[in-house]
Design a protein around this motif. Structure first.
Motif, PDB file in Angstrom:
ATOM      1  N   THR A  28      -9.783   1.436   4.187  1.00  0.00           N
ATOM      2  CA  THR A  28      -8.634   1.092   5.041  1.00  0.00           C
ATOM      3  C   THR A  28      -8.739  -0.332   5.569  1.00  0.00           C
ATOM      4  O   THR A  28      -7.754  -1.085   5.542  1.00  0.00           O
ATOM      5  CB  THR A  28      -8.533   2.088   6.212  1.00  0.00           C
ATOM      6  N   TYR A  29      -9.910  -0.716   6.026  1.00  0.00           N
ATOM      7  CA  TYR A  29     -10.040  -2.037   6.632  1.00  0.00           C
ATOM      8  C   TYR A  29     -10.090  -3.163   5.614  1.00  0.00           C
ATOM      9  O   TYR A  29      -9.734  -4.298   5.931  1.00  0.00           O
ATOM     10  CB  TYR A  29     -11.269  -2.083   7.548  1.00  0.00           C
ATOM     11  N   GLU A  30     -10.513  -2.876   4.370  1.00  0.00           N
ATOM     12  CA  GLU A  30     -10.551  -3.992   3.419  1.00  0.00           C
ATOM     13  C   GLU A  30      -9.342  -4.066   2.508  1.00  0.00           C
ATOM     14  O   GLU A  30      -9.044  -5.129   1.966  1.00  0.00           O
ATOM     15  CB  GLU A  30     -11.855  -3.985   2.607  1.00  0.00           C
ATOM     16  N   CYS A  31      -8.593  -2.971   2.339  1.00  0.00           N
ATOM     17  CA  CYS A  31      -7.415  -3.098   1.477  1.00  0.00           C
ATOM     18  C   CYS A  31      -6.122  -2.614   2.115  1.00  0.00           C
ATOM     19  O   CYS A  31      -5.060  -2.742   1.513  1.00  0.00           O
ATOM     20  CB  CYS A  31      -7.638  -2.444   0.112  1.00  0.00           C
ATOM     21  N   GLY A  32      -6.175  -2.078   3.342  1.00  0.00           N
ATOM     22  CA  GLY A  32      -4.955  -1.814   4.086  1.00  0.00           C
ATOM     23  C   GLY A  32      -4.385  -0.425   3.981  1.00  0.00           C
ATOM     24  O   GLY A  32      -3.380  -0.121   4.622  1.00  0.00           O
ATOM     25  N   LYS A  33      -4.987   0.462   3.192  1.00  0.00           N
ATOM     26  CA  LYS A  33      -4.426   1.807   3.040  1.00  0.00           C
ATOM     27  C   LYS A  33      -4.491   2.584   4.349  1.00  0.00           C
ATOM     28  O   LYS A  33      -5.442   2.443   5.116  1.00  0.00           O
ATOM     29  CB  LYS A  33      -5.205   2.597   1.981  1.00  0.00           C
ATOM     30  N   PRO A  34      -3.504   3.454   4.589  1.00  0.00           N
ATOM     31  CA  PRO A  34      -3.622   4.388   5.710  1.00  0.00           C
ATOM     32  C   PRO A  34      -4.839   5.282   5.512  1.00  0.00           C
ATOM     33  O   PRO A  34      -5.226   5.582   4.377  1.00  0.00           O
ATOM     34  CB  PRO A  34      -2.324   5.193   5.636  1.00  0.00           C
ATOM     35  N   MET A  35      -5.417   5.747   6.617  1.00  0.00           N
ATOM     36  CA  MET A  35      -6.620   6.566   6.530  1.00  0.00           C
ATOM     37  C   MET A  35      -6.417   7.813   5.678  1.00  0.00           C
ATOM     38  O   MET A  35      -7.324   8.231   4.951  1.00  0.00           O
ATOM     39  CB  MET A  35      -7.088   6.956   7.932  1.00  0.00           C
ATOM     40  N   TRP A  89      -8.484  -4.268  -6.818  1.00  0.00           N
ATOM     41  CA  TRP A  89      -8.540  -3.990  -5.391  1.00  0.00           C
ATOM     42  C   TRP A  89      -7.778  -2.740  -4.978  1.00  0.00           C
ATOM     43  O   TRP A  89      -8.001  -2.205  -3.902  1.00  0.00           O
ATOM     44  CB  TRP A  89      -7.965  -5.169  -4.603  1.00  0.00           C
ATOM     45  N   ASN A  90      -6.838  -2.248  -5.805  1.00  0.00           N
ATOM     46  CA  ASN A  90      -5.937  -1.205  -5.323  1.00  0.00           C
ATOM     47  C   ASN A  90      -6.599   0.168  -5.169  1.00  0.00           C
ATOM     48  O   ASN A  90      -6.179   0.977  -4.356  1.00  0.00           O
ATOM     49  CB  ASN A  90      -4.678  -1.110  -6.197  1.00  0.00           C
ATOM     50  N   PHE A  91      -7.645   0.436  -5.964  1.00  0.00           N
ATOM     51  CA  PHE A  91      -8.472   1.633  -5.765  1.00  0.00           C
ATOM     52  C   PHE A  91      -9.931   1.157  -5.787  1.00  0.00           C
ATOM     53  O   PHE A  91     -10.632   1.315  -6.789  1.00  0.00           O
ATOM     54  CB  PHE A  91      -8.217   2.674  -6.854  1.00  0.00           C
ATOM     55  N   PRO A  92     -10.398   0.567  -4.681  1.00  0.00           N
ATOM     56  CA  PRO A  92     -11.692  -0.134  -4.694  1.00  0.00           C
ATOM     57  C   PRO A  92     -12.901   0.766  -4.869  1.00  0.00           C
ATOM     58  O   PRO A  92     -13.981   0.296  -5.216  1.00  0.00           O
ATOM     59  CB  PRO A  92     -11.727  -0.819  -3.327  1.00  0.00           C
ATOM     60  N   SER A  93     -12.734   2.066  -4.659  1.00  0.00           N
ATOM     61  CA  SER A  93     -13.830   3.010  -4.879  1.00  0.00           C
ATOM     62  C   SER A  93     -13.641   3.793  -6.168  1.00  0.00           C
ATOM     63  O   SER A  93     -14.541   3.867  -7.010  1.00  0.00           O
ATOM     64  CB  SER A  93     -13.937   3.974  -3.691  1.00  0.00           C
ATOM     65  N   ALA A  94     -12.453   4.359  -6.360  1.00  0.00           N
ATOM     66  CA  ALA A  94     -12.217   5.257  -7.493  1.00  0.00           C
ATOM     67  C   ALA A  94     -12.298   4.538  -8.839  1.00  0.00           C
ATOM     68  O   ALA A  94     -12.754   5.123  -9.827  1.00  0.00           O
ATOM     69  CB  ALA A  94     -10.863   5.948  -7.348  1.00  0.00           C
ATOM     70  N   MET A  95     -11.831   3.289  -8.905  1.00  0.00           N
ATOM     71  CA  MET A  95     -11.883   2.579 -10.181  1.00  0.00           C
ATOM     72  C   MET A  95     -13.317   2.284 -10.603  1.00  0.00           C
ATOM     73  O   MET A  95     -13.605   2.134 -11.796  1.00  0.00           O
ATOM     74  CB  MET A  95     -11.092   1.271 -10.107  1.00  0.00           C
ATOM     75  N   ILE A  96     -14.218   2.228  -9.625  1.00  0.00           N
ATOM     76  CA  ILE A  96     -15.634   2.019  -9.949  1.00  0.00           C
ATOM     77  C   ILE A  96     -16.271   3.328 -10.402  1.00  0.00           C
ATOM     78  O   ILE A  96     -16.921   3.387 -11.455  1.00  0.00           O
ATOM     79  CB  ILE A  96     -16.386   1.433  -8.742  1.00  0.00           C
ATOM     80  N   THR A 252       0.534   6.361  10.412  1.00  0.00           N
ATOM     81  CA  THR A 252       0.896   5.296   9.480  1.00  0.00           C
ATOM     82  C   THR A 252       0.928   5.826   8.058  1.00  0.00           C
ATOM     83  O   THR A 252       0.010   6.510   7.606  1.00  0.00           O
ATOM     84  CB  THR A 252      -0.107   4.127   9.574  1.00  0.00           C
ATOM     85  N   THR A 253       2.008   5.506   7.348  1.00  0.00           N
ATOM     86  CA  THR A 253       2.089   5.843   5.934  1.00  0.00           C
ATOM     87  C   THR A 253       2.113   4.611   5.050  1.00  0.00           C
ATOM     88  O   THR A 253       1.858   4.695   3.859  1.00  0.00           O
ATOM     89  CB  THR A 253       3.350   6.674   5.629  1.00  0.00           C
ATOM     90  N   GLN A 254       2.438   3.452   5.638  1.00  0.00           N
ATOM     91  CA  GLN A 254       2.512   2.198   4.884  1.00  0.00           C
ATOM     92  C   GLN A 254       1.732   1.131   5.629  1.00  0.00           C
ATOM     93  O   GLN A 254       2.144   0.687   6.701  1.00  0.00           O
ATOM     94  CB  GLN A 254       3.970   1.740   4.735  1.00  0.00           C
ATOM     95  N   GLY A 255       0.601   0.722   5.062  1.00  0.00           N
ATOM     96  CA  GLY A 255      -0.169  -0.352   5.659  1.00  0.00           C
ATOM     97  C   GLY A 255       0.278  -1.693   5.106  1.00  0.00           C
ATOM     98  O   GLY A 255       1.280  -1.795   4.392  1.00  0.00           O
ATOM     99  N   PRO A 256      -0.455  -2.749   5.417  1.00  0.00           N
ATOM    100  CA  PRO A 256      -0.132  -4.067   4.866  1.00  0.00           C
ATOM    101  C   PRO A 256      -0.469  -4.128   3.389  1.00  0.00           C
ATOM    102  O   PRO A 256      -1.266  -3.323   2.888  1.00  0.00           O
ATOM    103  CB  PRO A 256      -1.037  -5.007   5.673  1.00  0.00           C
ATOM    104  N   LEU A 257       0.138  -5.067   2.671  1.00  0.00           N
ATOM    105  CA  LEU A 257      -0.252  -5.301   1.287  1.00  0.00           C
ATOM    106  C   LEU A 257      -1.595  -6.018   1.272  1.00  0.00           C
ATOM    107  O   LEU A 257      -2.089  -6.474   2.300  1.00  0.00           O
ATOM    108  CB  LEU A 257       0.827  -6.112   0.563  1.00  0.00           C
ATOM    109  N   ILE A 258      -2.190  -6.151   0.111  1.00  0.00           N
ATOM    110  CA  ILE A 258      -3.565  -6.628   0.021  1.00  0.00           C
ATOM    111  C   ILE A 258      -3.735  -8.047   0.563  1.00  0.00           C
ATOM    112  O   ILE A 258      -4.753  -8.372   1.158  1.00  0.00           O
ATOM    113  CB  ILE A 258      -4.088  -6.533  -1.440  1.00  0.00           C
ATOM    114  N   ASN A 259      -2.717  -8.902   0.378  1.00  0.00           N
ATOM    115  CA  ASN A 259      -2.771 -10.263   0.919  1.00  0.00           C
ATOM    116  C   ASN A 259      -1.349 -10.833   0.962  1.00  0.00           C
ATOM    117  O   ASN A 259      -0.391 -10.182   0.529  1.00  0.00           O
ATOM    118  CB  ASN A 259      -3.713 -11.164   0.095  1.00  0.00           C
ATOM    119  N   THR A 260      -1.229 -12.048   1.488  1.00  0.00           N
ATOM    120  CA  THR A 260       0.105 -12.640   1.635  1.00  0.00           C
ATOM    121  C   THR A 260       0.738 -12.948   0.285  1.00  0.00           C
ATOM    122  O   THR A 260       1.962 -12.913   0.155  1.00  0.00           O
ATOM    123  CB  THR A 260       0.034 -13.930   2.473  1.00  0.00           C
TER     124      THR A 260
END
Length: 409
Positions: A28-35, A89-96, A252-260
């Motif tokens: 959540t804190y590094e890519c913005g997803k809701p918990m 970055w969009n699935f920073p754990s699952a893609m690994i 929250t259902t929509q967090g910020p996007l990954i970057n500007t």
């Protein structure tokens, strides 16, 4: 031994579930997803460790009947060697874990280069891998900056010690990596760009289709007969279910996007669509930082950029169509083919469309289809090979033929 690898992977799975809250917070804190989504990703990520812990004991070869009495034919499966794993970055754990679990189950060692925006999830996985008993040097993480990414990627794709490359990312980057890997003829699997069509036919259960669209958040095509009703219900569902905010805030259902840059891309796609005749029914505005309002577009045509490029933002462009043939033509016009979705209650149509869609994965009356038991992969320029399922481990194995001759009949 496969059994030893199985035990370690299972311990790694158990640790991920034990620390699921902490791992979700990192996402959540590094890519913005809701918990809620981050917790879902942790469970999804861990499921690949569980699945491949079981598959590690099932790497079977073949005993083939020989045409000659004095020899035996055996086909053995062996690990390819060192695998380079490059993830987005969009699935920073699952893609690994989807890649690394298969590689380790097969007996390979891995070097992971996580996305520069999301290195912490990868490092957390490495910490738990060590606690689970993965030996030193078997699961390696190499974080790097945006500036050093090209150089690190080149090493991972050209070093003679690397036998295999697994990459998830854009088609353009995948082509570059394939070219670099070609000099040493490395085995490669690529999960590249997609632009998943989401087709709603006249016979569809509209409420079910709206729920599927809300879950998958992909672009949509609606058949004329149900178009207006679908749009109305979809708009009302967006109002009722979507809430912008920091991912750590309850509700929250929509967090910020990954970057500007990601937000700027969505703004550009909306502006292009509007300039070509599209109508903004919901949202459409960029807010502070990288926050984007969930946006619903109607009157969309295939000439608009949003129907040609991946978005990675809360943008739903809807194209009206009249016939099944027209819907398939729109869906198959893309040079990529990762996933496709459609909603219909007509059984004959379901089989026709399922077979005709030029994608590697099809969701029929279902917006969420990812699971470790199923093969994940695309066709056309969406990539090479599959991940997950019983076939995922084969991407990290090579078949060796042994002819045992000189036997006395």
């Amino acid at each position: 031994m496969g059994e030893e690898r199985s035990v370690v992977l299972r311990k790694w799975f158990d640790l991920m579930m034990l620390y699921k809250e902490e791992l979700a917070q990192i996402i959540t804190y590094e890519c913005g997803k809701p918990m809620s989504e981050s917790l879902g990703e942790v469970a999804y990520s861990a499921s690949f460790l569980e699945w491949f812990s079981e598959e590690a004991r099932r790497v079977y070869g073949d005993f083939v009947p020989s045409p000659a009495k004095d020899r035996k034919i055996l086909l053995l499966k062996q690990p390819v060697g060192v695998a380079s794993i490059i993830t987005p970055w969009n699935f920073p754990s699952a893609m690994i874990s989807r890649k690394a679990a298969a590689a380790l189950a097969a007996g390979c060692t891995v070097v992971v280069k996580p996305a520069e925006d999301t290195p912490l999830s990868a490092l957390a996985l490495a910490e738990l891998a060590e606690k689970a008993g993965v030996p030193p040097g078997v699961f390696n993480v190499v974080p790097c900056s945006r500036e050093t990414t090209p150089a690190v990627g080149e090493v991972l794709c050209t070093d003679p010690l690397v036998a295999k490359i697994s990459f998830t990312g854009s088609t353009a980057t995948g082509k570059v990596l394939l070219k670099m890997a070609a000099d040493t003829v490395k085995k490669a699997s690529m999960e590249l760009g997609g632009h998943a069509p989401f087709i709603v036919f006249d016979s569809a259960d509209v409420d079910q289709a709206v729920s599927g669209a809300m879950a998958s958040k992909f672009r949509n095509c609606g058949q004329s007969g149900i178009h207006d009703g679908f749009m109305d219900k979809l708009g009302r569902a967006m109002d009722a279910e979507l809430r912008l905010g920091h991912g750590s805030e309850p509700g929250t259902t929509q967090g910020p996007l990954i970057n500007t840059r990601a937000a700027e891309k969505v703004v550009k796609q909306i502006a292009d669509a509007v300039s070509r005749g599209a109508t903004v029914l919901k949202g459409g505005k960029r807010l502070e930082g990288s926050f984007m309002e969930p946006t619903l577009l109607s009157d969309v045509t295939t000439e608009m950029i949003c129907t040609k490029e991946e978005t990675f933002g809360p943008l739903l462009p809807v194209i009206r169509f009249n016939t099944e043939e027209e819907a398939l033509a729109i869906a198959n016009a893309s040079n990529v083919g990762l996933a496709g979705y459609f909603f219909s209650q007509d059984v004959s149509q379901i089989w026709r469309v399922m077979e005709a869609l030029e994608v590697g994965m099809v969701g029929v009356n279902e917006g969420l289809l990812s699971t470790p038991e199923a093969a994940f992969g695309g066709v056309k320029q969406s990539g090479l090979g599959v991940e997950g399922s019983k076939y995922g481990i084969d991407e990290y194995l090579e078949v060796k033929y042994m002819c045992f001759g000189g036997l006395k009949p």
